[in-house]
Design a protein around this motif. Sequence first.
Motif, PDB file in Angstrom:
ATOM      1  N   LEU A  14       0.897  -1.174   0.065  1.00  0.00           N
ATOM      2  CA  LEU A  14      -0.146  -0.027   0.069  1.00  0.00           C
ATOM      3  C   LEU A  14       0.824   1.337   0.009  1.00  0.00           C
ATOM      4  O   LEU A  14       0.371   2.166  -0.660  1.00  0.00           O
ATOM      5  N   PRO A 204      -3.729  -4.393   3.776  1.00  0.00           N
ATOM      6  CA  PRO A 204      -4.186  -4.805   2.654  1.00  0.00           C
ATOM      7  C   PRO A 204      -4.743  -6.274   2.529  1.00  0.00           C
ATOM      8  O   PRO A 204      -4.935  -6.807   1.640  1.00  0.00           O
ATOM      9  N   VAL A 217      -8.178  -2.216   0.157  1.00  0.00           N
ATOM     10  CA  VAL A 217      -7.701  -0.584   0.161  1.00  0.00           C
ATOM     11  C   VAL A 217      -8.768  -0.089   0.908  1.00  0.00           C
ATOM     12  O   VAL A 217      -9.677  -0.610   1.131  1.00  0.00           O
TER      13      VAL A 217
END
Length: 263
Positions: A14, A204, A217
């Motif tokens: 991420l 995640p 997300v």
Amino acid sequence: MLFDSHCHLDDPQLLPRLGTLIPEAEAAGVASFLVPGVHPSGWPGIRTLSANHPRILPAYGIHPMHADLVTPAILTTLRRYADSARAIGEIGLDYLLPSPSRQLQRQALVAQLQVAIEAELPVLLHCRRAFEDLTAILRELGVGSCIGGVMHSFSGSVETARGCLKLGLHISLSGTVTYANARRPVEVAAAVPLERLLLETDAPDLAPEPHRGTVNVPARLVTTARRVADIRGIPFDELARRTSENAIRLFKLDPLPGPRQAH
């Protein structure tokens, strides 16, 4: 606006994408993000993230899979980080892990809970197949009544949830509540009092349907929230407001910003 009470934005899957992930989440209706630490090596990065992004809030802790790292020196470092933290976590017990030993996990948990009590910070609790031991420790230390905390991505039964609520804890639901085969999370979503409910992505991980199995997300918190609102039979906006108010109260936050207006 929603509050993501548990997301690992410092994760390598991420972190390089935060320049787009944060605006996408904001546009979807997610206002703030609590990022927990799982390993001491990650604490500086979380602190930097929170300094650079006012909507990212830091928590620091050592996950039970790293319980062997909890030493007096590390606890001293954790106390320093606690000065700027919103919570201590992610900490807890995980009896599905072959190691560290259960005894070592319990010792690490107690030590970090004592730091949280000293710092007057709530705790983010990870628990797998260890609810009896975890709740016994929390009860003995009086954690729920003195600092409060969250059962993160709760996976237990309604009965177990009620036991956690009696200890003064909040229950956080993740994308698992959206899964087609979900039973316990759905039952818990219906049973937990609204004033003790939080929402999270655990990004995640734990992407909701129809994204199950992909990198999760923060923007997908909306999918989880809509499912929980449907289960409870209340408007989405009410669920968003009430769960955000719970986070504000528990983590002692300023009110969440509203959605940005188009110009």
